[in-house]
Every structure is written in structure tokens, then in C-alpha cells.
Design an enzyme around this catalytic site. Sequence first.
Site, PDB file in Angstrom:
ATOM      1  CE  LYS A  89      -4.298  -1.601   0.183  1.00  0.00           C
ATOM      2  NZ  LYS A  89      -5.180  -1.378  -0.983  1.00  0.00           N
ATOM      3  CD  GLU A 111     -10.111   4.456   0.275  1.00  0.00           C
ATOM      4  OE1 GLU A 111      -9.909   5.663   0.067  1.00  0.00           O
ATOM      5  OE2 GLU A 111      -9.399   3.544  -0.203  1.00  0.00           O
ATOM      6  CB  SER A 377      -0.016  -8.081  -1.379  1.00  0.00           C
ATOM      7  OG  SER A 377      -0.946  -8.868  -0.666  1.00  0.00           O
TER       8      SER A 377
END
Lengths: 393, 254
Positions: A89, A111, A377
Site C-alpha cells: 500500500k 478511506e 502483498s
Amino acid sequence: MSYNINDKGYYGEFGGAYIPEMLYPNVEELRQNYLKIMAKPSFKEEFDQLLKDYVGRPSPLYFAKRLSDKYNTRIYLKREDLNHTGAHKVNNTIGQILMAQRLGKSRIIAETGAGQHGVATATVCALMGMECIVYMGEIDIARQAPNVARMKMLGAQVRPALSGSRTLKDATNEAIRDWINNPVDTHYIIGSVVGPHPYPDMVARFQAIVSEEIQWQLKEKEGTSKPDYVVACVGGGSNAAGAFYHYLDDTDVKLIAVEAAGKGVHSGESAATSALGREGIIHGSKTLLMQTNDGQITEPYSISAGLDYPGVGPMHAHLYASGRAEFISITDDEAMVAGLELSKLEGIIPAIESSHAFAVLDQKTFKTDDVVVINLSGRGDKDLQNYIDYFKL
Amino acid sequence: MNKINQKLQEDKKLLSIYFSAGYPSLNDTVPIIENLEKSGVDMIEIGLPFSDPLADGPTIQASSTEALKNGMSTNVLFDQLKDIRKTVSIPLIVMGYFNPILQYGVEAFCKKCQDIGIDGLIIPDLPIDVYNDQYKAIFETYGLINVFLITPQTSVERINFIDSISNGFIYMVSSASVTGSSSGFGDEQTAYFKRIANMKLKNPQIVGFGISNNETFTQATQYAKGAIIGSAFIKFLTNNNLEKIDEFVTNILN
């Protein structure tokens, strides 16, 4: 056929910017500037430097020997779990905070579902000394307390989304409403390859560093930059977009997108958008989404909060509709077992999102000499309680 | 001539009321419309509820959610409205987000609206370029006016473009906000109302967002042709019987 975005902001028939007029100036400002800003040498230099010195890139491409032996194929793990903040991220939030600065914005909103994107956003806001407001569903706030605490410690304000189902979808609605109410000084850092154009493309470009590195790392290890398969989990789809990006138009490389089937694709508790969704509009984008016959957006379910989204980015909708990527659905149970297996075989505890990608190894037979790159990830620290509860550890 | 265009020619300031169909109770839709007309309202926007209304504040969100729980759907709404033109003659506009309309089928939706006697549509998340390329001809075939929004941030160039493709009125959003969030208009808004009035657009403007009483209605219509009230009316419905709708309208107009 191109699998990347066209000049109108569509992947095939998916994408676009289905937004109320109140958002038009903000989105248009971004659309007109994002490519120019990203192309500037000073932007690239700062982005690359932060990815190297702050995030810890390049992330390793690791040959997983014991896992490869077990499945009789050649498996590499792209170690996004080793990034600062524990997932892919942060690649995107670093890019977008630099973008926001160059657009002259002083206030950041985001968000978050599980809190990973919220933490990654709060992190870069702390780094740059910018005001940060993170919208999070009231229910998610209750079940993701450690990440809420992290965001607060990093100086962000966490605002509960109280409408609808009080989860990620509603947090996204609230962030969009905030942006409508604050049209001048605010940049909205969307966390996935979703939302109105240019967000899906911009986020994909920031995440593209993942496949850019896979190419040269694999060349070093295997003598070719092309694996036979790239496997990644898909919620909104940002880690998959990054892992697929530089292979999109290279059809020698097979792409596998792994969705969360929850308690079973047709159990009524699932987030397998490609299997259950139809074309429609969600959060400003035309894409595949889970909805009623009447066009009301339905609630997804997955044990993994990061895959618990009723839509999928328009790039992935196009990869699905065109057949470019194979979509596989993995249940909660299959993912949890795969997560435990990776822990025991390789000494790596994956995020439950990433565990879904590993479960493909049990579903699909690869050839002995196939090179399979799985995008790991995120790391599993945030999911420890889930693993404890599930396995009665 | 379309009823909206006829109404816009009347020499008066227009009051338009928005409500979410299916709220407070599923079958209140028709009685609300009839009571509004009897009370002297000029135009009505019938809200087709959506699960994820991005441009709406808490009041309209909550009424949409409640309406959906009550069983409201596109088919139910069309069924409720099938005889509406036997009793109601003022212009009726359906306001809804694009996804439910897309799922119904845009052409089927427009045809149904024409059959019922709906005069126009407001679809806040249908982009202008998509409308122009794909749907304008369909709207025209079925005699529907598509109403576009402008905000204080909309550029002069874009306002002129919107004016050029509009054939009814322009929905002028009073401030940079979602619905139901403003209380009273300041100098900034008045300057914006004046600025738009001075552009001498071919389409009249009707102001929406932040109008809740006689004072804000009067301010909004000083420079514009009319004003739209939504959240304040929904709050009223939450606390009052449908028979009292005329009290609400009287308080706005006097």
C-alpha cells in the site's frame, strides 16, 4: 488488443469518471496534471529516493525452495510484505502524497477497510507534516483496533463511517463526501485501483514498481524477465495491478487474479466479484460489481478485510472480460490453510489477503519448469488474532 | 411543450420539493406528491433510492436506506406512479443515481418515464460526455429533459457548455457541499448567485442544497428562478403526518 488504459480513461468498456458535478473540478485537475507531474525528473527522483530509503525497496524476489519442492514447480515470492508499514500500500501513498504536494494541497483524506491503507496514508502524512483524516467503517474500527491505534499515533484523525453497512464501501462514500465538501485544499488518496479516472491508472502506475522490479530480478535469477505465471490476490486490485502492470500486453506471461470466495462463491457470503458481479457503477467507475437485480450495491464478505469490497478495479474487470487473466476464487478455509502452510514451509506469515494467492497452488497444477511469481502483498502481523481464533493457537 | 418548460414560463419564483420515494412508508409516494401539489408546490423531484448516494448528506442517506428497507425499487416506484397523471398536473422529475437506471436499461427506463408522464430526470453521477455520446438521443425520443448541475467551482466555460446542451433549467448547487449541510447563505453564496444571474444563460437556474425555510428560499430566489428543498422536507416528514405537508409549504412560501 491493449490491456492498459485508453486516452478516454477506459480499459475496454470499463472505467471512466461517473461522478457528480461537485467532484468534477477536483478530478479534472488531477486528470489534467497527473501524467505531467509523474513525468517530471524531480518527481521521479523524490519518489525513487523515498521508495529506496524510506520504504526499503527494492523488495526481494525470493525463490521459495521448500514450497517449490512441495508443488513441484519453481515459485518466487515478491516480498511486498517487507516494505515499511508491512504491505504494498505504501508505494501508492508515497506517490500520491508527492502528487498532492505538487497540486498545492494541504489536507489529505483517505478511506480504509482493514486499516492498512489508512496506516500507509497516515505514515506519509506524518512524513510530510500534512493534516490527515481517515474514514473507516464503524464496524471495521471495532475489529481493527491495532491499526486504529497506529493511525492515531501517527497523528491522523480517524472518523467513523456510520452509514450503510459501516464498512469499507461506506468509508469510501464518506471520503468522497468529504472531498465534495472541501473542494479546494484537499487531496483524496484512494487506496486501490478503483474510483473515477484517473485514479485507477495513477494508482496502477505507482504500484507498477512491483512488476518493474520482478522483471530485472527474475532476469538475474532465471536469465529471463518473463515468468510463466504471475499470481496476485484481488480486492480492489492494487497489488495485482502492480504485479501485472509490465506484463499486461505480454501474453506469454499468464496472469492469475485470486478473489475471495468467503464461505463459498454461492454461499451468500462472498466477495468473488468476477463470479457474482455484473457491469455497473461503483465509486465513480464503470466496472464489475456485486449488486441486486435492481442495481443496489450489495455487501460482500471475506475473512480478509482487504478483499472485502463489492467491486473490482476497471483494469481487472477488463482483464476478466477479455480473458487476459484467469480469475480463481478461494474460500476463507482454503486461504487460512495456505497461510499456515507458507508459515511452516518458508518461515513467512502472510497477510490473509496474500494467503488467498498462495491457495492457488492447491487448485492448479503447474509444470515442473514453470516459473510462478506470487505477489506476497502483505505480512500477517495484523491478522494474528484471526489466525489465533481460526487455528485455536 | 414539456410541463417543465411551461412551468418555467410562469411569472413567479418556483418552489420544487425533493423526497425519497418509499419514505417514511413504502406507499407514501403518491399521497406525498398529491399533498405537495395541493399545497402549492410548483415542481416535484421524486428520489429513486440508492444504496450508495455519494452526493447526499446524512438526512437523504438515511431516508434512502429506510426506503430500500421498506421495499422500494425501480419497479415498485413505476407501479406506484402508473396513474399519477390522473390526479397530478405539475411537473414531475425523477432524481436518481445512475446504476439503478443502467441496470433497468436506460432506454426502458426513459420509455417507462414517458408512459407515466414524468417530465425530466436528474442523474447526478451521469457524466455529461457520456450523456451526450450515448443517451441524449434516447432522452429526446421520450420527451425527457435532463437536468445538469453546476457548483460554485464550475468554470465559466463549462457553465456555458452545460447551458448549451440543457433544454429546461440548470440545477445550481448553492455551495461546495453534500445535501442538507448548510445553514443560511453568506456573502460568498450571494455573490455566486449574482455572478450566475449576470451570465444571462438561456436556461433559468433553480438553486438547490442548503434551502430549508422562508429566509433561505427568499435569498436563493432573489437572483434565480426557483429553489429546491430536500433534506428539510424529509426531516419534516420524519416528524409529521402527511396531512401537515401544507403547513411545511406555507412556512416556506410566506
